[in-house]
Design an enzyme around this catalytic site. Structure first.
Site, PDB file in Angstrom:
ATOM      1  N   GLU A 178     -20.353   4.389   1.006  1.00 60.20           N
ATOM      2  CA  GLU A 178     -20.972   3.811   2.205  1.00 60.20           C
ATOM      3  C   GLU A 178     -22.220   2.985   1.918  1.00 60.20           C
ATOM      4  OE1 GLU A 178     -21.372   6.650   5.400  1.00 60.20           O
ATOM      5  OE2 GLU A 178     -19.212   6.791   5.628  1.00 60.20           O
ATOM      6  N   GLU A 219     -12.636   9.193   3.782  1.00 62.55           N
ATOM      7  CA  GLU A 219     -13.221  10.100   4.773  1.00 62.55           C
ATOM      8  C   GLU A 219     -12.651   9.770   6.144  1.00 62.55           C
ATOM      9  OE1 GLU A 219     -17.529  10.580   4.987  1.00 62.55           O
ATOM     10  OE2 GLU A 219     -17.665  10.348   2.807  1.00 62.55           O
TER      11      GLU A 219
HETATM   12  C1  BG6 Z   1     -20.194   9.804   6.068  1.00 62.29           C
HETATM   13  C2  BG6 Z   1     -20.820  10.268   4.781  1.00 62.29           C
HETATM   14  O1  BG6 Z   1     -21.027   8.842   6.608  1.00 62.29           O
HETATM   15  O2  BG6 Z   1     -20.051  10.700   7.107  1.00 62.29           O
HETATM   16  C3  BG6 Z   1     -20.869  11.766   4.595  1.00 62.29           C
HETATM   17  O3  BG6 Z   1     -20.215   9.651   3.680  1.00 62.29           O
HETATM   18  C4  BG6 Z   1     -21.190  12.418   5.923  1.00 62.29           C
HETATM   19  O4  BG6 Z   1     -21.819  12.043   3.600  1.00 62.29           O
HETATM   20  C5  BG6 Z   1     -20.059  12.095   6.896  1.00 62.29           C
HETATM   21  O5  BG6 Z   1     -21.454  13.777   5.861  1.00 62.29           O
HETATM   22  C6  BG6 Z   1     -20.245  12.754   8.253  1.00 62.29           C
HETATM   23  O6  BG6 Z   1     -21.481  12.419   8.766  1.00 62.29           O
HETATM   24  P1  BG6 Z   1     -22.525  13.488   9.293  1.00 62.29           P
HETATM   25  O7  BG6 Z   1     -23.743  12.717   9.599  1.00 62.29           O
HETATM   26  O8  BG6 Z   1     -21.892  14.097  10.465  1.00 62.29           O
HETATM   27  O9  BG6 Z   1     -22.701  14.463   8.168  1.00 62.29           O
END
Ligand code: BG6
Length: 474
Positions: A165, A372
């Protein structure tokens, strides 16, 4: 397009899930690991620190066994730079090398393909002191780190991701705890896009080096890509959507794939006296890099309307990965009335997932690896050790169906590695925002037993994997 028949998932599709070192491992300063920016940042009030997390550092065998039980074909995790190089450069920590050797071997023992992210939000604190990504030497720091990883793990690791990211680091650095600005910085935009430029060059050089050293390996970027919709069919809103698409998405992929700066972004930077300075050789380095696939994180789409030059307030640095923001005269993010939201306020848009992947594939013609996707929720452990997370199952059903729609549209996919394999600490919302298939018995501040429990989604995903995506039923 409504398909009469859906195409099946490819037979070697990489079903798995993701994590990142600083959010899952714990042991934050153990066995020679140096501090990263995450270990020294100010922890948001009311949320856990990152010292123990899910304690995967000590429990990786149990965790990988559970992933194997689910039938994982892949596990995407990151390597903590400061476990390998405690000061970011210089002396290598043998214990750090050993840990990831063990982790990789444990995955391979069960036929799980390790997918390694080289950088996930965890700049060594020692390198922050030397200017972080703002220092032109950061390119070489990263390439040297990448070389160590290829040398030590390249004989077993086929899939590599460069920077997680990078667009979020650039657009929301303060929320993630990664932005490092020099004292007396007078043009923040210029500084941020200079740092961004160094990351782009570092990524390009790491991709070239990977291909030189590991001819059979595959490497790609891992930005967070969300297609941006116009709020209405007003032409001004369409222009706003194109603006944010360029700034949020295409800048990163145009560069990773074609080695060129997106023209809309470049002109915007020019207007703000914020274009990055190129070092000799940068242009060539960026042109020479050719990813094998596009890794990307998808949580939802964004919707924007036109923004007035004088009316809007600059909030670009304040939003999190997915939340609303406005950039004066460029775009103004608005809620999409057609979409529901998670308990944490992120919109849910499975059809937008299909739309995003179609758009990416037609722009870049490279296979896609979902690195993700997932639902953050308040899960509850029942007295008999169960977690009934039907909401997560529904979220995944809807998103996996849309991958199949997209496959049927002609998009090529390598795999699906949602966030997250196991509960871990959120970027800024602590332990209560859980994403895993595996529940970890701990609270925000009470570490409890740290025992693992299979959520309902665990059993469901196991069935999905066993049927190669054909059986999504609950
Ligand atoms: C992504 C990241 O932006 O989202 C992760 O790569 C992150 O590191 C995931 O944990 C979920 O976001 P958050 O803010 O809910 O932890």
């Amino acid at each position: 397009m409504k398909h009469k028949r859906l195409k099946p998932f490819p037979k070697d599709f990489l079903w798995g899930a993701s994590s990142s070192a600083y959010q899952v491992e714990g042991a934050s300063l153990e066995d020679g690991k140096g501090p990263s920016c995450q270990d020294v940042k100010e922890i948001p009030e009311g949320t856990s620190d990152l010292k123990v997390c899910a304690d995967q550092y000590h429990r990786y065998k149990e965790d990988i066994a559970l992933m194997a039980e689910m039938g994982f074909k892949s596990y995407r995790f990151s390597i903590a730079w400061t476990r390998i190089l405690p000061k970011g450069t210089g002396e290598v920590n043998p214990k750090g090398i050993e840990y990831y050797n063990n982790l990789i071997n444990e995955c391979l023992k069960y036929g799980i393909e390790p997918i390694i992210t080289m950088f996930h939000f965890d700049m060594p604190a020692a390198l922050d002191k030397r200017g972080s990504w703002g220092n032109p030497d950061s390119v070489q720091w990263f390439v040297d780190f990448a070389r160590i990883l290829y040398e030590n793990y390249g004989d077993r690791v086929k899939y590599w991701l460069t920077i997680n990211e990078q667009n979020v680091l650039t657009l929301s650095g303060p929320v993630i705890g990664t932005l490092h600005l020099p004292e007396n910085c007078t043009n923040v935009l210029k500084e941020i896009y200079q740092q961004n430029h160094h990351m782009l060059v570092a990524q390009a050089k790491a991709m070239v080096l990977c291909h030189e050293m590991l001819p059979n390996a595959k490497i790609g970027p891992a930005p967070n890509i969300s297609l941006v919709y116009p709020a209405t069919c007003k032409p001004e809103d369409v222009i706003a959507a194109q603006n944010f698409n360029a700034i949020r998405n295409w800048l990163y992929l145009d560069m990773a794939v074609y080695g060129i700066y997106n023209a809309i972004v470049w002109s915007w930077l020019e207007e703000n006296d914020a274009t990055p300075t190129f070092a000799p050789g940068d242009k060539e380095a960026m042109k020479n890099a050719h990813p094998d696939f596009i890794g990307f994180n998808y949580y939802n789409t964004a919707t924007v309307a036109a923004s007035d030059l004088d009316a809007a307030e600059e909030t670009a640095l304040m939003g999190d990965q997915q939340s609303g923001r406005e950039m004066a005269g460029i775009f103004k993010q608005v809620d999409n009335p057609n979409l529901p939201k998670t308990e944490f306020g992120w919109e849910i848009d499975p059809v937008g997932f299909r739309a995003t992947t179609r758009e990416m594939y037609s722009r870049y013609h490279l296979p896609l690896l979902v690195t993700e996707n997932g639902l953050g929720a308040y899960d509850t452990l029942t007295e008999d050790g169960k977690v009934h997370d039907a909401y997560r199952i529904h979220y995944y059903q809807d998103h996996i169906r849309q991958i199949q729609e997209s496959i049927s549209d002609g998009t090529e996919f390598l795999g699906y590695n949602p966030w997250s394999a196991i509960d871990l600490i959120s970027t800024h919302e602590g332990m209560v925002k859980r994403y895993g298939f595996i529940y970890v018995d701990r609270d925000e501040f009470d570490l409890k037993t740290l025992d693992r429990f299979r959520k309902d989604s665990f059993y469901w995903y196991k069935k999905v994997i066993a049927s190669n995506g054909e059986d999504l039923s609950e």
